[in-house]
Design a protein around this motif. Structure first.
Motif, PDB file in Angstrom:
ATOM      1  N   ALA A  18      23.129  41.750  35.920  1.00  0.00           N
ATOM      2  CA  ALA A  18      23.848  41.072  34.836  1.00  0.00           C
ATOM      3  C   ALA A  18      25.273  41.598  34.709  1.00  0.00           C
ATOM      4  CB  ALA A  18      23.094  41.256  33.519  1.00  0.00           C
ATOM      5  N   TYR A  19      25.454  42.905  34.827  1.00  0.00           N
ATOM      6  CA  TYR A  19      26.791  43.483  34.727  1.00  0.00           C
ATOM      7  C   TYR A  19      27.697  42.988  35.850  1.00  0.00           C
ATOM      8  CZ  TYR A  19      30.586  46.822  35.017  1.00  0.00           C
ATOM      9  OH  TYR A  19      31.829  47.388  35.114  1.00  0.00           O
ATOM     10  N   SER A  24      31.991  39.482  37.947  1.00  0.00           N
ATOM     11  CA  SER A  24      32.404  38.402  38.848  1.00  0.00           C
ATOM     12  C   SER A  24      32.978  37.232  38.072  1.00  0.00           C
ATOM     13  CB  SER A  24      31.220  37.908  39.676  1.00  0.00           C
ATOM     14  OG  SER A  24      30.733  38.910  40.498  1.00  0.00           O
ATOM     15  N   TYR A  25      32.364  36.907  36.960  1.00  0.00           N
ATOM     16  CA  TYR A  25      32.830  35.792  36.136  1.00  0.00           C
ATOM     17  C   TYR A  25      34.180  36.109  35.496  1.00  0.00           C
ATOM     18  CZ  TYR A  25      32.818  32.117  32.628  1.00  0.00           C
ATOM     19  OH  TYR A  25      33.161  31.037  31.862  1.00  0.00           O
ATOM     20  N   ASN A  26      34.299  37.290  34.941  1.00  0.00           N
ATOM     21  CA  ASN A  26      35.509  37.657  34.196  1.00  0.00           C
ATOM     22  C   ASN A  26      36.695  38.014  35.085  1.00  0.00           C
ATOM     23  OD1 ASN A  26      34.366  37.226  31.684  1.00  0.00           O
ATOM     24  ND2 ASN A  26      33.524  39.286  31.616  1.00  0.00           N
ATOM     25  N   SER A  27      36.474  38.284  36.363  1.00  0.00           N
ATOM     26  CA  SER A  27      37.596  38.646  37.232  1.00  0.00           C
ATOM     27  C   SER A  27      38.226  37.427  37.873  1.00  0.00           C
ATOM     28  CB  SER A  27      37.132  39.609  38.315  1.00  0.00           C
ATOM     29  OG  SER A  27      36.302  38.945  39.254  1.00  0.00           O
ATOM     30  N   ALA A  28      37.851  36.243  37.449  1.00  0.00           N
ATOM     31  CA  ALA A  28      38.387  34.984  37.986  1.00  0.00           C
ATOM     32  C   ALA A  28      38.202  34.917  39.490  1.00  0.00           C
ATOM     33  CB  ALA A  28      39.843  34.807  37.600  1.00  0.00           C
ATOM     34  N   GLY A  29      37.001  35.210  39.924  1.00  0.00           N
ATOM     35  CA  GLY A  29      36.706  35.134  41.356  1.00  0.00           C
ATOM     36  C   GLY A  29      37.365  36.228  42.161  1.00  0.00           C
ATOM     37  N   VAL A  35      36.977  44.265  42.066  1.00  0.00           N
ATOM     38  CA  VAL A  35      35.859  45.134  41.749  1.00  0.00           C
ATOM     39  C   VAL A  35      34.753  44.824  42.741  1.00  0.00           C
ATOM     40  CG1 VAL A  35      34.125  45.725  40.020  1.00  0.00           C
ATOM     41  CG2 VAL A  35      36.415  45.170  39.301  1.00  0.00           C
ATOM     42  N   PRO A  36      34.176  45.828  43.370  1.00  0.00           N
ATOM     43  CA  PRO A  36      33.062  45.546  44.277  1.00  0.00           C
ATOM     44  C   PRO A  36      31.840  45.078  43.487  1.00  0.00           C
ATOM     45  CG  PRO A  36      33.391  47.911  44.051  1.00  0.00           C
ATOM     46  CD  PRO A  36      34.504  47.247  43.317  1.00  0.00           C
ATOM     47  N   VAL A  37      31.369  43.869  43.797  1.00  0.00           N
ATOM     48  CA  VAL A  37      30.238  43.317  43.059  1.00  0.00           C
ATOM     49  C   VAL A  37      29.018  43.089  43.947  1.00  0.00           C
ATOM     50  CG1 VAL A  37      31.590  42.248  41.238  1.00  0.00           C
ATOM     51  CG2 VAL A  37      31.141  40.984  43.328  1.00  0.00           C
ATOM     52  N   TYR A  38      29.196  43.123  45.247  1.00  0.00           N
ATOM     53  CA  TYR A  38      28.078  42.799  46.126  1.00  0.00           C
ATOM     54  C   TYR A  38      27.091  43.944  46.309  1.00  0.00           C
ATOM     55  CZ  TYR A  38      30.237  38.373  46.904  1.00  0.00           C
ATOM     56  OH  TYR A  38      30.747  37.128  46.703  1.00  0.00           O
ATOM     57  N   LYS A  84      28.331  34.548  43.847  1.00  0.00           N
ATOM     58  CA  LYS A  84      29.296  33.555  44.344  1.00  0.00           C
ATOM     59  C   LYS A  84      29.524  32.461  43.311  1.00  0.00           C
ATOM     60  CE  LYS A  84      30.823  34.133  48.530  1.00  0.00           C
ATOM     61  NZ  LYS A  84      32.218  34.500  48.723  1.00  0.00           N
ATOM     62  N   LEU A  85      28.448  31.999  42.682  1.00  0.00           N
ATOM     63  CA  LEU A  85      28.559  30.972  41.653  1.00  0.00           C
ATOM     64  C   LEU A  85      29.402  31.467  40.480  1.00  0.00           C
ATOM     65  CD1 LEU A  85      27.661  28.155  40.671  1.00  0.00           C
ATOM     66  CD2 LEU A  85      25.713  29.294  39.595  1.00  0.00           C
ATOM     67  N   MET A  86      29.172  32.706  40.059  1.00  0.00           N
ATOM     68  CA  MET A  86      29.962  33.260  38.958  1.00  0.00           C
ATOM     69  C   MET A  86      31.433  33.381  39.341  1.00  0.00           C
ATOM     70  SD  MET A  86      28.145  33.714  36.291  1.00  0.00           S
ATOM     71  CE  MET A  86      27.148  32.302  36.672  1.00  0.00           C
ATOM     72  N   GLU A  87      31.709  33.696  40.601  1.00  0.00           N
ATOM     73  CA  GLU A  87      33.106  33.757  41.054  1.00  0.00           C
ATOM     74  C   GLU A  87      33.756  32.382  41.034  1.00  0.00           C
ATOM     75  OE1 GLU A  87      32.993  35.560  44.902  1.00  0.00           O
ATOM     76  OE2 GLU A  87      32.846  37.593  44.089  1.00  0.00           O
ATOM     77  N   GLU A  88      32.997  31.361  41.409  1.00  0.00           N
ATOM     78  CA  GLU A  88      33.553  30.016  41.470  1.00  0.00           C
ATOM     79  C   GLU A  88      33.807  29.407  40.088  1.00  0.00           C
ATOM     80  OE1 GLU A  88      34.615  28.253  44.092  1.00  0.00           O
ATOM     81  OE2 GLU A  88      34.234  30.053  45.269  1.00  0.00           O
ATOM     82  N   VAL A  89      32.890  29.617  39.160  1.00  0.00           N
ATOM     83  CA  VAL A  89      33.030  29.030  37.830  1.00  0.00           C
ATOM     84  C   VAL A  89      33.634  30.010  36.832  1.00  0.00           C
ATOM     85  CG1 VAL A  89      31.124  27.437  38.192  1.00  0.00           C
ATOM     86  CG2 VAL A  89      30.694  29.613  37.082  1.00  0.00           C
ATOM     87  N   GLY A  90      34.095  31.143  37.324  1.00  0.00           N
ATOM     88  CA  GLY A  90      34.612  32.191  36.454  1.00  0.00           C
ATOM     89  C   GLY A  90      35.844  31.788  35.688  1.00  0.00           C
TER      90      GLY A  90
END
Length: 94
Positions: A18-19, A24-29, A35-38, A84-90
């Motif tokens: 979740a974090y 990913s969402y808040n960093s605008a993709g 920030v490393p998210v993977y 990836k989805l959170m990055e795209e719709v971020g």
């Protein structure tokens, strides 16, 4: 004791995922800040599989080892897709 540790591993894995999805969402993709998210696609599936391994025997459920491995392997692309989805719709400027 193993059951309690298993539940703690579930909570840690869910919180980690979740974090990282929130980041990913808040960093605008990844364009606002890097920030490393993977890493959320590597460690939480392992924690989930180990948590299941510790919790399920308490309920009298015995799975073969390959089932726990399969759960970890299936969770990796699911989490990567979610990130990836959170990055795209971020958060992006419209």
């Amino acid at each position: 004791m193993g059951t309690v540790i298993g539940y703690v591993l579930f909570v840690v894995a869910a919180g980690w995922i979740a974090y990282k999805m929130n980041v990913s969402y808040n960093s605008a993709g990844g364009t606002a800040f890097a920030v490393p998210v993977y890493d959320a696609a590597i460690y939480p599936p392992i924690l989930t599989a180990v948590g299941l391994y510790l919790v399920l025997p308490g309920f009298g459920i015995e799975w073969p080892v390959w089932a726990y491995i399969a759960i970890g392997v299936v969770l990796v692309p699911v989490i990567v897709g979610g990130i990836k989805l959170m990055e795209e719709v971020g958060d992006r400027e419209l």
